[in-house]
Every structure is written in structure tokens, then in C-alpha cells.
Design an enzyme around this catalytic site. Structure first.
Site, PDB file in Angstrom:
ATOM      1  N   LYS A 185     -65.587 -66.584  -2.073  1.00 49.61           N
ATOM      2  CA  LYS A 185     -65.337 -67.974  -1.698  1.00 49.61           C
ATOM      3  C   LYS A 185     -66.131 -68.371  -0.454  1.00 49.61           C
ATOM      4  O   LYS A 185     -65.782 -69.338   0.220  1.00 49.61           O
ATOM      5  CB  LYS A 185     -63.833 -68.176  -1.443  1.00 49.61           C
ATOM      6  N   ASN A 203     -60.176 -67.683  41.237  1.00 47.53           N
ATOM      7  CA  ASN A 203     -61.202 -68.710  41.383  1.00 47.53           C
ATOM      8  C   ASN A 203     -62.163 -68.435  42.537  1.00 47.53           C
ATOM      9  O   ASN A 203     -63.299 -68.908  42.533  1.00 47.53           O
ATOM     10  CB  ASN A 203     -60.485 -70.064  41.578  1.00 47.53           C
ATOM     11  N   LYS A 211     -69.692 -62.169  36.407  1.00 46.11           N
ATOM     12  CA  LYS A 211     -68.997 -63.228  35.670  1.00 46.11           C
ATOM     13  C   LYS A 211     -68.698 -62.806  34.242  1.00 46.11           C
ATOM     14  O   LYS A 211     -67.642 -63.106  33.712  1.00 46.11           O
ATOM     15  CB  LYS A 211     -69.836 -64.518  35.686  1.00 46.11           C
ATOM     16  N   TYR A 233     -74.574 -62.079  39.973  1.00 49.97           N
ATOM     17  CA  TYR A 233     -73.495 -63.030  39.671  1.00 49.97           C
ATOM     18  C   TYR A 233     -73.204 -63.038  38.166  1.00 49.97           C
ATOM     19  O   TYR A 233     -72.050 -63.015  37.734  1.00 49.97           O
ATOM     20  CB  TYR A 233     -73.963 -64.396  40.171  1.00 49.97           C
TER      21      TYR A 233
HETATM   22  P1  NAI Z   1     -66.469 -73.245  46.405  1.00 52.01           P
HETATM   23  O1  NAI Z   1     -67.412 -72.489  47.270  1.00 52.01           O
HETATM   24  O2  NAI Z   1     -66.269 -74.682  46.691  1.00 52.01           O
HETATM   25  O3  NAI Z   1     -65.079 -72.530  46.398  1.00 52.01           O
HETATM   26  C1  NAI Z   1     -64.924 -71.151  46.462  1.00 52.01           C
HETATM   27  C2  NAI Z   1     -63.890 -70.807  47.511  1.00 52.01           C
HETATM   28  O4  NAI Z   1     -63.637 -69.411  47.472  1.00 52.01           O
HETATM   29  C3  NAI Z   1     -64.318 -71.141  48.915  1.00 52.01           C
HETATM   30  O5  NAI Z   1     -63.374 -72.011  49.483  1.00 52.01           O
HETATM   31  C4  NAI Z   1     -64.371 -69.802  49.622  1.00 52.01           C
HETATM   32  O6  NAI Z   1     -63.955 -69.855  50.964  1.00 52.01           O
HETATM   33  C5  NAI Z   1     -63.436 -68.992  48.832  1.00 52.01           C
HETATM   34  N1  NAI Z   1     -63.685 -67.553  48.928  1.00 52.01           N
HETATM   35  C6  NAI Z   1     -64.884 -66.931  48.936  1.00 52.01           C
HETATM   36  N2  NAI Z   1     -64.706 -65.589  49.052  1.00 52.01           N
HETATM   37  C7  NAI Z   1     -63.382 -65.372  49.120  1.00 52.01           C
HETATM   38  C8  NAI Z   1     -62.594 -64.207  49.235  1.00 52.01           C
HETATM   39  N3  NAI Z   1     -63.124 -62.987  49.320  1.00 52.01           N
HETATM   40  N4  NAI Z   1     -61.242 -64.341  49.263  1.00 52.01           N
HETATM   41  C9  NAI Z   1     -60.667 -65.562  49.194  1.00 52.01           C
HETATM   42  N5  NAI Z   1     -61.385 -66.700  49.101  1.00 52.01           N
HETATM   43  C10 NAI Z   1     -62.720 -66.601  49.080  1.00 52.01           C
HETATM   44  O7  NAI Z   1     -66.998 -73.070  44.910  1.00 52.01           O
HETATM   45  P2  NAI Z   1     -66.544 -73.708  43.527  1.00 52.01           P
HETATM   46  O8  NAI Z   1     -67.715 -74.361  42.939  1.00 52.01           O
HETATM   47  O9  NAI Z   1     -65.312 -74.462  43.651  1.00 52.01           O
HETATM   48  O10 NAI Z   1     -66.312 -72.386  42.659  1.00 52.01           O
HETATM   49  C11 NAI Z   1     -65.056 -71.919  42.265  1.00 52.01           C
HETATM   50  C12 NAI Z   1     -65.261 -70.837  41.236  1.00 52.01           C
HETATM   51  O11 NAI Z   1     -65.902 -71.380  40.102  1.00 52.01           O
HETATM   52  C13 NAI Z   1     -66.155 -69.703  41.681  1.00 52.01           C
HETATM   53  O12 NAI Z   1     -65.640 -68.477  41.155  1.00 52.01           O
HETATM   54  C14 NAI Z   1     -67.484 -70.008  41.060  1.00 52.01           C
HETATM   55  O13 NAI Z   1     -68.264 -68.849  40.860  1.00 52.01           O
HETATM   56  C15 NAI Z   1     -67.037 -70.620  39.768  1.00 52.01           C
HETATM   57  N6  NAI Z   1     -68.052 -71.458  39.163  1.00 52.01           N
HETATM   58  C16 NAI Z   1     -68.348 -72.712  39.657  1.00 52.01           C
HETATM   59  C17 NAI Z   1     -69.271 -73.496  39.044  1.00 52.01           C
HETATM   60  C18 NAI Z   1     -69.532 -74.861  39.501  1.00 52.01           C
HETATM   61  O14 NAI Z   1     -70.287 -75.592  38.809  1.00 52.01           O
HETATM   62  N7  NAI Z   1     -68.971 -75.272  40.618  1.00 52.01           N
HETATM   63  C19 NAI Z   1     -70.052 -73.011  37.889  1.00 52.01           C
HETATM   64  C20 NAI Z   1     -69.625 -71.738  37.393  1.00 52.01           C
HETATM   65  C21 NAI Z   1     -68.661 -71.013  38.021  1.00 52.01           C
END
Ligand code: NAI
Length: 746
Positions: free
Chosen positions: A431, A97, A166, A162
Site C-alpha cells: 500500500k 536555555n 547543540k 557549538y
Molecule cells: P542570550 O545570550 O540572550 O541568553 C543566554 C543567557 O544565558 C545569558 O543571559 C547568559 O548570561 C546566560 N548564561 C550563559 N552561561 C551561563 C551559565 N553557565 N549558567 C547560567 N547562565 C548562563 O541568548 P539567547 O539568544 O536568548 O539564547 C538562548 C538559548 O537559545 C541559547 O542556548 C542559545 O544557544 C539558543 N539559541 C538561540 C538562537 C537565537 O536565534 N537567539 C538560535 C539557536 C539557539
């Protein structure tokens, strides 16, 4: 029942905030031990802090849950897994995630913007998952989530880096789903939408607030539960809504002609057709995707230019060309068998020695040893496997379903011999959603037609070639009458039913190999349709034809749903003249598995066809009937024994001291009962059963009885060959010779 994760260890990457935090809390609340990983970076991947992960761990612990923190970057995949193993000794679930954003219009995307995004999302998920893989493989359980994004699926301005990462994750997941399935490792991909710090810059604040992360977490939990068999799926999820995505492919167009170079003008001219999604197919594997192209190769080679013939052009893409296929004969096949195959088949369709009536199908020494009529499908089934060899039928075998079956016997099947089968493509129907192939197979014994099978084979996704929809060659199914069934039989299949049935020659791994079944979308290997068919047919044979195979004429069945080995089959039967309509359900689920089915019987030899067709539904249960039959030769012998007993009664009573019951059969049915009482008073012989308990009961056919009393058949031999059956004190039967030998001169 609520879904628990008790005993499971879950790693959620990037769980210090946003969606990951929500997943971690939800897993912990349902009993999982959770590794909360978070580097504590900012949204662009800068900075580092243990606070984010620690806070979530504290939250979980405060609620009585079990969690540890890990502060490594997902690029150190091994370290994350080690934390799980050190803290909890195992790892069951990985939710990839963690994520960052470095949005730029494409022209301004720097190397760093590109690389950082690939490293965290794609490479990070790869490294974490690879480190977990062998643990999951060894424990034969694993659930993996990849987090994609609508930006990857559809593209989004300013997110080239990105989007690429993805959608790369989706490709990774698709292959892991294939490689993992045989180890019960499932990998699914989600494209979530939720308000978080990643989206707060692009969404209005009220939307960020209302698109809660808790509307995404339940899908992730379900996909990671051991009850969920989903594998290789892609889901969009947000706002409490969940949808599944798949690929769609247009029917397409072959733009090349035999012996001519392919050119760009042909592509231009066919462009509308190439892009026309009418009757689109939904290929779901590389094999499926390739098979239609391979079909085009042979199509182009064998046709005089497909462009000139639009039907042929469409046919070539679906792999079906009825004009070529219909009427084609396959090479004849031979099938040699002995009683072993007959018995194995009977066991395969659930016969058991628990039911004494079944012995005639299970014991080659039984005087009435016979082959079950539905064994008639076995010699012909090889034809199904050879379908792909027919020109004009370039079909993908992973998409083949056995839709219906018709079997007609022209005489009772022998219990051994060599049979020859000749298969013909009777018709090919379009069909829409698939092609229906009618495969007729005639089976001969010594040149004489023994039985006829029609296999209706449905090829999913191979329709749309412009063929006809129905055929007068089809043996059609028939609906049962609109009333409660006249008889219902419930019979359980065993856990090993499919394992046993396949020994009769249908070796499709779908019926035994869990990973193969999973690829077909089944949660476990399924029973052969023809096995349920065999169950239903023998239920009819027992209830309406006294288990007499010579009464069996034909059977038709439509396979509706699969049965899992171990489930119980409920056969519902309606008698309408010589036709017994059948519907078969799985008792546990009430799901109909065989429909439109019927068995046609020949009238019993002692019944006129009229009396059968007029029989009321109350006469449906046939119990063995004891009838007075003046034509039995044994009658004379018993009369003679009676006279002897009258003369020598007390002497014989002293010598023998036993009551003998006799059952005299003809054509498998008990026709007379006799009692020879050499125990009570001065002994007697009378027709009918003994009023008390006999010491020994002997069952023998009228003819064999005569052979024995005439000294032509040794009683021991008769016993060991199954011609004479003995119940009760078998030793006493030795004394019978005392009585019978006097009659050798008869
Ligand atoms: P967020 O920024 O709240 O959470 C992401 C977390 O990943 C952060 O806490 C960050 O510290 C951590 N992180 C970043 N780089 C890291 C690394 N190298 N190692 C360990 N941890 C690391 O973002 P959110 O929205 O919760 O996103 C979660 C996932 O969902 C992401 O992969 C994002 O791309 C994906 N996503 C989110 C969407 C949304 O609408 N929120 C839409 C599409 C995808």
C-alpha cells in the site's frame, strides 16, 4: 480554556536576558513560580553578575508574579534545583536555555573554545537535568526542554564546537524521552530563532528587532504543560512559525550477496539507489531502525544473491517478501474454553445484568445461555501474534496496526469445548505507506468448520516492496446507504473496559499501560478495536435479531480511530435486507471509529428471506412478541388446571390466595401468557396477562413446563438450574405444587 501553570514550579536557565527572560515572564504570567537562573556572563561566558537575574525577578514580582533568582552556573546543577526546592518545595519544569558562543573557524578552535561550549550547553544541561530527575520521577510529572540550534541540525560555518554541543543535546533528549515516559517526564528539543545579543552580531539589526523572543515562548510553554503529551519531539520555531522535524531514511539497497565478501565496488555501483529518497521511510526508534537490517541478514542467507533480483533486494530492506509469505500456513493452535471465557468476553464487550436480555450471555444457568457470536475472534487471535514467525514477513511489531476484521460463523458457537485454528497468509499487499497482510484463520470444532476470520494487518512503513495493491481474497468493507440511520444505540464503555476485555486474551500493554501507550503516541491506553467491534455487533444482534445468536452470519469492520475507555460508543445502523450496515462513533467527539462495517444476518425462522429483504425501515425494532401458538403442549395443562379450578375454586383460593402469571417460552421467545387467579372470587384460569398486578410471575419453556408437571423435573431444581425463572414473591411459588402435583398424572 486558557492554559494555566498555577501550582507548577519552573526553572529557566540563562533567564537573565534574551529567550530565557521571555520564558520566565510568560510562565510567571500564567501562575507558575519561577526560578530565574543567570550567571550574568557575557556572550562568550566571561564575567559574572547577579543583576541580570535580579532584574527579571523584579519584573515578574512587579506584575504580581512569583519568582526567585539563582546566580549559579548551570555547571552547578544541584544548586539550581536546591533553590527551587528551598523557595517553592518542588520542581516541575526545567528549561535548559543558558548558552554562550565561541565562534571560530574549525582550524582555529582552541581547546578552551571547545570545552567551554560543551561545558555550558551539553554538560550544563546534563547536570541541571540530572539534579531534577529524581524529583520529577517521584512526583510522576516532569517537563524538560533542551535548546538545540539550526547550527547543530544543519551545520554552520565557524560553529563546530557549538554545533556539536547543540546536536549532542538532541541525543540526550531522545534518550530522556524514552527513559522518562513511564514517569510522565517528557523531554522535547527546540531549535529557536530570535533576535538576541547572541544573534545581533550575525543578523541585520531590523531582523534582530523583528524576530522577537515572544514568538518562541508559547511553544515552550505548551511543551511544558501537563495537557501536552508530546515527548521526544524536535521543533524549529521562530517568527511565529513552528515546525516539527524527524528522520527520513531511503529505502536503501542490500549490496552484499550470500557467501561473498562485501566490497566497495558494490557500494559504488548501488550509490544512486542507496541515496534515493523515493518512498523513504521514517524510522522513529532504534528497534525500527535495526529490524530492517536484521531482516536483511535472513534475506541474504535465504536468497540466491539479492543483487540478481531487484524486487527481492527492495523487499529485503522493508522486511516483506510476498513471494515467500503468501500461502504459508502457521502451526495449528488449540483453544480450550468453558462458560467462564464466554461470560468474561460478554462482560468485556459491555454486557451488563442491568439489561435482563443480556442474562443469556452472562449466566451459565440461563436456559438460553449462549456465547456471543463475536467471541469467534478469540480462538483465532493467537495467529496475529505469530505473524513474525512467517518467512518473508520480517515486521516490526511496534508498527503493526489492526486495520480490518471479518468474521463469519457457520454455526452458533458452543459455550465450551476445544477448538483448533489453522492460519494462512492469504495475501500481502503493497500500500505504499505500508504493507497489508491478509491473515485467514479457520477454526474447527471436532473437525467441523465452525468459523472463519480474516485479519487485515497493516504494517506501517513496510510498503514499497513492489507488490500488488489489491487482492480478490480480501473481504471488503461496504459503505452505508446515503440516508439517516434506521436505528442508533448509545452505549457507554467503562473506565476499565480495556482492562476487562484484555482478559479474553489480547494482552497488548497498549491497552493498559500508560507509558506503553505514550510510546505509541496515545495520550492514554486505548480500547481494543475488537472490543468496539463486539459492542457494535451486539447492538445489531439486539435490535435486529432479538439477541438470537443463531441469526448471526458474518461481520466486517474497518478500524478507523481509537476509542478511550470511558467514552461512549454511538452505533448507527441501516437495514438493507439481511445486511445491517454499521458506523460507530465516539459520542463525545463525534469521531468515526468503525467504518465500512456491516453484520449479515440469517433470516428469522418465522420470516421468509423475501419478507426480510422487503421489510421497511420502520420494522427495525424487534420487541419480544407474544404470539398465539397452537402447538404448545402447556396449553392442554392450563386447560386442565382451568377445569380443576372451576371445580375446587373457592377451596384453592382459601389455601393459596395469590395470582400467578405464566410466561411460556419456545426457542427463547415468549409464546403464551397465562393467568391462574387463586385470589379473587372463586378463582379462574385464563390465557393472557392478568389485568392487575400478579403476586408472582413464572417464566419457563414449554418443554420444561411439561417436565415439571409430569414430575420429571423438580421445580426447585428447575429454578436453581435457571430453567424456571420467578419474579415477585418467590415463596408463593411453593404453593404451586398444590396445583401442579395433581397434574403429575397428565
Ligand atoms: P542570550 O545570550 O540572550 O541568553 C543566554 C543567557 O544565558 C545569558 O543571559 C547568559 O548570561 C546566560 N548564561 C550563559 N552561561 C551561563 C551559565 N553557565 N549558567 C547560567 N547562565 C548562563 O541568548 P539567547 O539568544 O536568548 O539564547 C538562548 C538559548 O537559545 C541559547 O542556548 C542559545 O544557544 C539558543 N539559541 C538561540 C538562537 C537565537 O536565534 N537567539 C538560535 C539557536 C539557539
Amino acid at each position: 480554556m486558557s492554559l494555566s501553570f498555577e501550582g507548577r514550579v519552573v526553572l529557566v536557565t540563562g533567564a537573565g536576558g534574551g529567550l530565557g527572560r521571555e520564558y520566565a515572564l510568560a510562565f510567571a504570567e500564567r501562575g507558575a513560580s519561577v526560578v530565574v537562573n543567570d550567571l550574568g556572563a557575557d556572550t562568550k561566558g566571561g564575567g559574572k553578575s547577579s543583576a541580570a537575574a535580579d532584574k527579571v525577578v523584579e519584573e515578574i514580582r512587579a506584575k504580581g508574579g512569583n519568582a526567585v533568582a539563582n546566580y549559579d552556573s548551570v555547571e552547578d546543577g544541584e544548586k539550581l534545583i536546591q533553590t527551587a526546592l528551598d523557595a517553592f518545595g518542588r520542581l516541575d519544569v526545567v528549561v535548559n536555555n543558558a548558552g554562550i558562543l565561541r565562534d571560530r573557524s574549525f582550524a582555529r578552535t582552541s581547546d578552551l573554545d571547545w570545552d567551554l561550549i560543551q561545558r555550558v550547553h551539553l554538560r550544563g544541561s546534563f547536570l541541571v537535568t540530572r539534579a531534577a530527575w529524581n524529583h520529577m520521577k517521584t512526583q510522576k510529572f516532569g517537563r524538560i526542554i533542551m535548546t538545540a540550534s539550526a547550527a547543530g541540525i544543519y551545520g554552520n560555518f565557524g560553529q563546530a564546537n557549538y554545533s556539536a554541543a547543540k546536536l549532542g543535546l538532541l541525543g540526550l533528549a531522545n534518550t530522556l524521552a524514552i527513559e522518562g515516559s513511564k514517569y510522565n517526564i517528557h523531554c522535547n528539543t527546540i531549535a529557536p530563532v530570535a533576535g538576541s545579543r547572541l544573534t545581533e552580531t550575525i543578523m541585520p539589526p531590523d531582523l534582530v528587532a523583528s524576530l522577537k523572543s515572544e514568538y518562541v515562548a508559547p511553544l515552550v510553554l505548551w511543551l511544558c504543560h501537563d495537557q501536552c503529551q508530546e515527548n521526544g519531539g524536535l521543533f524549529e520555531v521562530g517568527a511565529g512559525w513552528i515546525g516539527k522535524l524527524r528522520w527520513e531514511r531511503s529505502q536503501g539497497r542490500t549490496v552484499r550477496q550470500k557467501d561473498q565478501p562485501m566490497n566497495v565496488e558494490a557500494v559504488r555501483d548501488q550509490w544512486d539507489k542507496i541515496c534515493d529518497f523515493t518512498d523513504a521511510t521514517k524510522p522513529s526508534s532504534v528497534q525500527e531502525s535495526l529490524s530492517s537490517m536484521v531482516a536483511v541478514l535472513s534475506q541474504v542467507e535465504s536468497e540466491e544473491g539479492v543483487d540478481a533480483n531487484p524486487t527481492a533486494a527492495v523487499a529485503s530492506t522493508s522486511g516483506i517478501n510476498p513471494a515467500m509469505a503468501v500461502g504459508q500456513k502457521m502451526e495449528a493452535t488449540t483453544f480450550s474454553f468453558t462458560h467462564t471465557q464466554c461470560i468474561l468476553y460478554a462482560l468485556g464487550v459491555g454486557m451488563s445484568t442491568k439489561d435482563p436480555d443480556h442474562l443469556r450471555f452472562l449466566y451459565e444457568g440461563d436456559p438460553d445461555f449462549s456465547c456471543l457470536p463475536t467471541f469467534g475472534v478469540i480462538p483465532s487471535q493467537a495467529a496475529m501474534m505469530n505473524l513474525a514467525s512467517i518467512p518473508g514477513l520480517n515486521i516490526d511489531f511496534t508498527q503493526v496496526l489492526h486495520g480490518e476484521q471479518y468474521l463469519e460463523l457457520y454455526k452458533p458457537l458452543p459455550t465450551s469445548g476445544e477448538l483448533t485454528s489453522q492460519a494462512t497468509i492469504a495475501d500481502v499487499l503493497d500500500k505504499g505507506s505500508g504493507a497489508l497482510i491478509l491473515l485467514d484463520v479457520s477454526t474447527y470444532s471436532d473437525g467441523e468448520l465452525l468459523c472463519f476470520n480474516q485479519f487485515s494487518v497493516f504494517v506501517v512503513g513496510a510498503g514499497g516492496f513492489g507488490g500488488k495493491r489489491s487482492s480478490d481474497k480480501a473481504k471488503v468493507a461496504a459503505s452505508p446507504p446515503q440516508r439517516a440511520p434506521d436505528a442508533v444505540v448509545i452505549d457507554s464503555t467503562t473506565r476499565d473496559q480495556a482492562a476487562l476485555y484484555r482478559l479474553s486474551g489480547d494482552w497488548n500493554p497498549l491497552h493498559i499501560d500508560p507509558s506503553f501507550a505514550a510510546m505509541g503516541g496515545f495520550k492514554a491506553p486505548i480500547l481494543h478495536g475488537l472490543c468496539s467491534f463486539g459492542f457494535a455487533a451486539r447492538h445489531v444482534l439486539k435490535h435486529f435479531a432479538d439477541n438470537d445468536p443463531s441469526r448471526f452470519k458474518a461481520i466486517k469492520v474497518r478500524f478507523v480511530k481509537p476509542v478511550l475507555p470511558g467514552q461512549s460508543l454511538q452505533t448507527e445502523m441501516w437495514k438493507e435486507g439481511n445486511r445491517i450496515h454499521i458506523q460507530c462513533k465516539v459520542k463525545e467527539t463525534d469521531a468515526v471509529v468503525l467504518s465500512g462495517a456491516y453484520v449479515d444476518l440469517h433470516p428469522a425462522s418465522d420470516e421468509s428471506p423475501e419478507s426480510l429483504s422487503q421489510a421497511s425501515s420502520s420494522t427495525i425494532l424487534h420487541f419480544p412478541m407474544i404470539r398465539f401458538c397452537p402447538g404448545l403442549q402447556s396449553e392442554l395443562v392450563f386447560a386442565e388446571i382451568g377445569r380443576r379450578v372451576k371445580d375446587l375454586g373457592s377451596e384453592l383460593v382459601k389455601k393459596v390466595n395469590a395470582v400467578f402469571g405464566w410466561e411460556i417460552t419456545k426457542d427463547g421467545k415468549t409464546m403464551a401468557q397465562w393467568t391462574i387467579d387463586l385470589k379473587n372470587g372463586s378463582g379462574c384460569v385464563h390465557e393472557g396477562p392478568f389485568s392487575g398486578k400478579t403476586d408472582v410471575t413464572l417464566t419457563v419453556s414449554d418443554e420444561d413446563f411439561m417436565e415439571v408437571v409430569q414430575g420429571k423435573l423438580n421445580p426447585q431444581k428447575a429454578f436453581f438450574s435457571g430453567k424456571l425463572k420467578v419474579r415477585g414473591n418467590i415463596m408463593l411459588s411453593q404453593k404451586l405444587e398444590v396445583i401442579l402435583k395433581d397434574h403429575a398424572k397428565l
